[in-house]
Design a protein around this motif. Structure first.
Motif, PDB file in Angstrom:
ATOM      1  N   ARG A  66       0.845  -1.187   0.000  1.00  0.00           N
ATOM      2  CA  ARG A  66       0.000   0.000   0.000  1.00  0.00           C
ATOM      3  C   ARG A  66       0.881   1.238   0.000  1.00  0.00           C
ATOM      4  NH1 ARG A  66      -2.494   2.978   4.259  1.00  0.00           N
ATOM      5  NH2 ARG A  66      -1.635   1.482   5.742  1.00  0.00           N
ATOM      6  N   LEU A  67       0.789   2.014  -1.089  1.00  0.00           N
ATOM      7  CA  LEU A  67       1.562   3.247  -1.222  1.00  0.00           C
ATOM      8  C   LEU A  67       0.847   4.369  -0.488  1.00  0.00           C
ATOM      9  CD1 LEU A  67       3.859   4.920  -2.648  1.00  0.00           C
ATOM     10  CD2 LEU A  67       2.186   5.316  -4.475  1.00  0.00           C
ATOM     11  N   LEU A  68       1.546   5.005   0.451  1.00  0.00           N
ATOM     12  CA  LEU A  68       0.982   6.181   1.118  1.00  0.00           C
ATOM     13  C   LEU A  68       1.022   7.371   0.164  1.00  0.00           C
ATOM     14  CD1 LEU A  68       2.503   5.860   4.700  1.00  0.00           C
ATOM     15  CD2 LEU A  68       0.388   4.878   3.776  1.00  0.00           C
ATOM     16  N   ARG A  69       0.152   8.327   0.372  1.00  0.00           N
ATOM     17  CA  ARG A  69       0.074   9.484  -0.526  1.00  0.00           C
ATOM     18  C   ARG A  69       1.421  10.196  -0.593  1.00  0.00           C
ATOM     19  NH1 ARG A  69      -3.477  12.730  -3.094  1.00  0.00           N
ATOM     20  NH2 ARG A  69      -2.926  14.929  -3.278  1.00  0.00           N
ATOM     21  N   ALA A  85       8.823   8.365  -0.999  1.00  0.00           N
ATOM     22  CA  ALA A  85       7.568   7.616  -0.918  1.00  0.00           C
ATOM     23  C   ALA A  85       7.717   6.518   0.121  1.00  0.00           C
ATOM     24  CB  ALA A  85       7.189   7.024  -2.270  1.00  0.00           C
ATOM     25  N   GLN A  88       3.643   0.443   2.694  1.00  0.00           N
ATOM     26  CA  GLN A  88       3.284  -0.387   3.833  1.00  0.00           C
ATOM     27  C   GLN A  88       2.587  -1.650   3.328  1.00  0.00           C
ATOM     28  OE1 GLN A  88       0.914   1.905   6.529  1.00  0.00           O
ATOM     29  NE2 GLN A  88       2.670   3.042   7.357  1.00  0.00           N
ATOM     30  N   GLN A 200       7.462  -0.929   7.166  1.00  0.00           N
ATOM     31  CA  GLN A 200       7.290  -0.152   5.956  1.00  0.00           C
ATOM     32  C   GLN A 200       8.592  -0.082   5.180  1.00  0.00           C
ATOM     33  OE1 GLN A 200       5.942   3.611   7.526  1.00  0.00           O
ATOM     34  NE2 GLN A 200       8.007   4.403   7.752  1.00  0.00           N
ATOM     35  N   SER A 218      -1.750   9.639  -5.384  1.00  0.00           N
ATOM     36  CA  SER A 218      -2.678   9.289  -4.319  1.00  0.00           C
ATOM     37  C   SER A 218      -2.338   7.930  -3.718  1.00  0.00           C
ATOM     38  CB  SER A 218      -4.113   9.267  -4.850  1.00  0.00           C
ATOM     39  OG  SER A 218      -4.476  10.535  -5.352  1.00  0.00           O
ATOM     40  N   GLU A 219      -2.862   7.692  -2.522  1.00  0.00           N
ATOM     41  CA  GLU A 219      -2.651   6.408  -1.856  1.00  0.00           C
ATOM     42  C   GLU A 219      -3.338   5.302  -2.648  1.00  0.00           C
ATOM     43  OE1 GLU A 219      -3.947   4.320   2.360  1.00  0.00           O
ATOM     44  OE2 GLU A 219      -3.411   6.444   2.327  1.00  0.00           O
TER      45      GLU A 219
END
Length: 400
Positions: A66-69, A85, A88, A200, A218-219
């Protein structure tokens, strides 16, 4: 009298003959005339091109997650080692009622197996304890010659077997414990799983420069290898001209380049740095397959002259492949094909004369004349199909 009787008829015939003579009398054709001159001439290969950063770093997701914003924007400065970037672990999917029931049953089965393994460990401990006592007893009796040596060896063998049995039982218990924890984790819902502290992965900048493009701001959940952004140094620009292979073979490193239509004032100067050794097949807008080769060009002007250019900007380039200072030249508007040869219409005292010529290099304005014309000759520009050898012409525009 006969003359008076036919005078009006004769007058009509004379007027008719005069009118037909005037109507069909050859008239001069209005033409534009240009001059054959001697002067400098440069042959170029012209095409559009794209500016690009020499060293572009495409940052991709090293693992799925999961890419954080991404809080940065295109154009922001970056330094080596800066975190650009963060990834997680992806959130587990929701469990429906059937899947939840199946996994709960699997967890209870794993729990029962774990309890059975614990009982096996206790049993192995009891056998080991008894084997140790028996071995000590056999040893004391052997010292008093109360039992044979075989009896002591048998007690030793039983002790070793009990120790091995305990080790096996403990290994089975660890395995069953792991299976139980796995089945228990499979029952966690996304909210419960998110409550567990997660590790992470940080994606860092490989070099100083700027962010050129951000592909995923975006996330989102991304797969391994997904491009996230591009970074590079916009002060380190080059130009890539995608030329036809038959034009690229005429170009040499060090050739001068005029860079035009770049959006600023004037024409920039450049130098060919490299012609890439491999071509690629591309389809033109007309649907024709072409072999294209990248020609790389460096700016010769100081940075402040082209500071407004960035990565991926369009420019026009003119690469000089030949130059002559004293060349006999004729405007290309005057030359045309006559059979297999080149020809012009020369102005010969008011009449057009077809003249075969030999030409060498061609540019967008002039053709080099090798034979057939001399300095000062006047030739017809843009000759129409009315212009033929020997027809009368009249000069209405004369271009030096």
């Amino acid at each position: 009298m006969p003359f008076r009787k036919y005078r009006w008829t004769l007058l009509f015939i004379l007027l008719l003959v005069a009118g037909l003579t005037f109507a069909f009398w050859p008239r001069a054709i209005d033409v534009e005339v240009v001059m054959v001159t001697e002067g400098p001439m440069t042959e170029t290969v012209d095409d559009d091109a794209i500016t690009r950063v020499k060293e572009v770093y495409t940052l991709t997701a090293p693992v799925s997650g999961r890419l954080l914003r991404i809080e940065k924007d295109a154009g922001d400065d970056v330094t080596t080692g800066a975190v650009l970037a963060v990834l997680q672990p992806a959130v587990s999917p929701l469990l429906d009622a059937r899947t939840q029931l199946e996994r709960a049953s699997a967890m209870h089965a794993a729990e029962e197996s774990r309890d059975a393994a614990r009982a096996q460990v206790k049993s192995a401990l009891a056998r080991l304890e008894y084997a140790r006592i028996d071995f000590k007893r056999a040893g004391k009796l052997a010292q008093k010659d109360a039992v044979s040596i075989d009896r002591q060896d048998q007690a030793r063998q039983v002790l070793r077997a009990a120790e091995a049995g305990l080790t096996t039982a403990e290994s089975v218990l660890l395995q069953k414990e792991a299976e139980f924890q796995q089945a228990k984790a499979a029952l966690l819902q996304p909210g419960e799983a998110a409550a567990v502290r997660q590790s992470q992965v940080e994606i860092i900048a490989p070099a100083d420069g700027k962010i050129l493009r951000i592909f995923q701001e975006s996330e989102a959940v991304v797969a391994a290898g997904t491009p996230l952004m591009e970074t590079g140094d916009p002060d380190n620009l080059e130009i890539a001209a995608d030329l036809l292979s038959r034009d690229a073979v005429r170009i040499q490193p060090g050739d001068h380049v005029d860079i035009d239509n770049w959006g600023g004032a004037g024409v920039l100067n450049g130098t060919v740095r490299r012609i890439e050794p491999a071509g690629t097949t591309k389809v033109s807008s007309l649907g024709i397959e072409e072999q294209r080769v990248n020609v790389l060009i460096d700016f010769s002007d100081p940075k402040d002259k082209w500071a407004a250019l960035g990565h991926g900007f369009q420019v026009d380039v003119r690469i000089a492949v030949w130059h002559g200072d004293h060349v006999l030249r004729v405007p290309i508007a005057a030359i045309f094909r006559h059979g297999r040869d080149w020809a012009v219409f020369r102005d010969d005292d008011g009449r057009a004369r077809l003249q075969a010529i030999q030409i060498g290099h061609l540019t967008g304005q002039y053709a080099e004349v090798l034979a057939g014309l001399s300095v000062g000759d006047q030739v017809i520009a843009y000759p129409s199909d009315r212009v033929q050898d020997g027809v009368m012409i009249r000069t209405v525009i004369q271009t030096p």
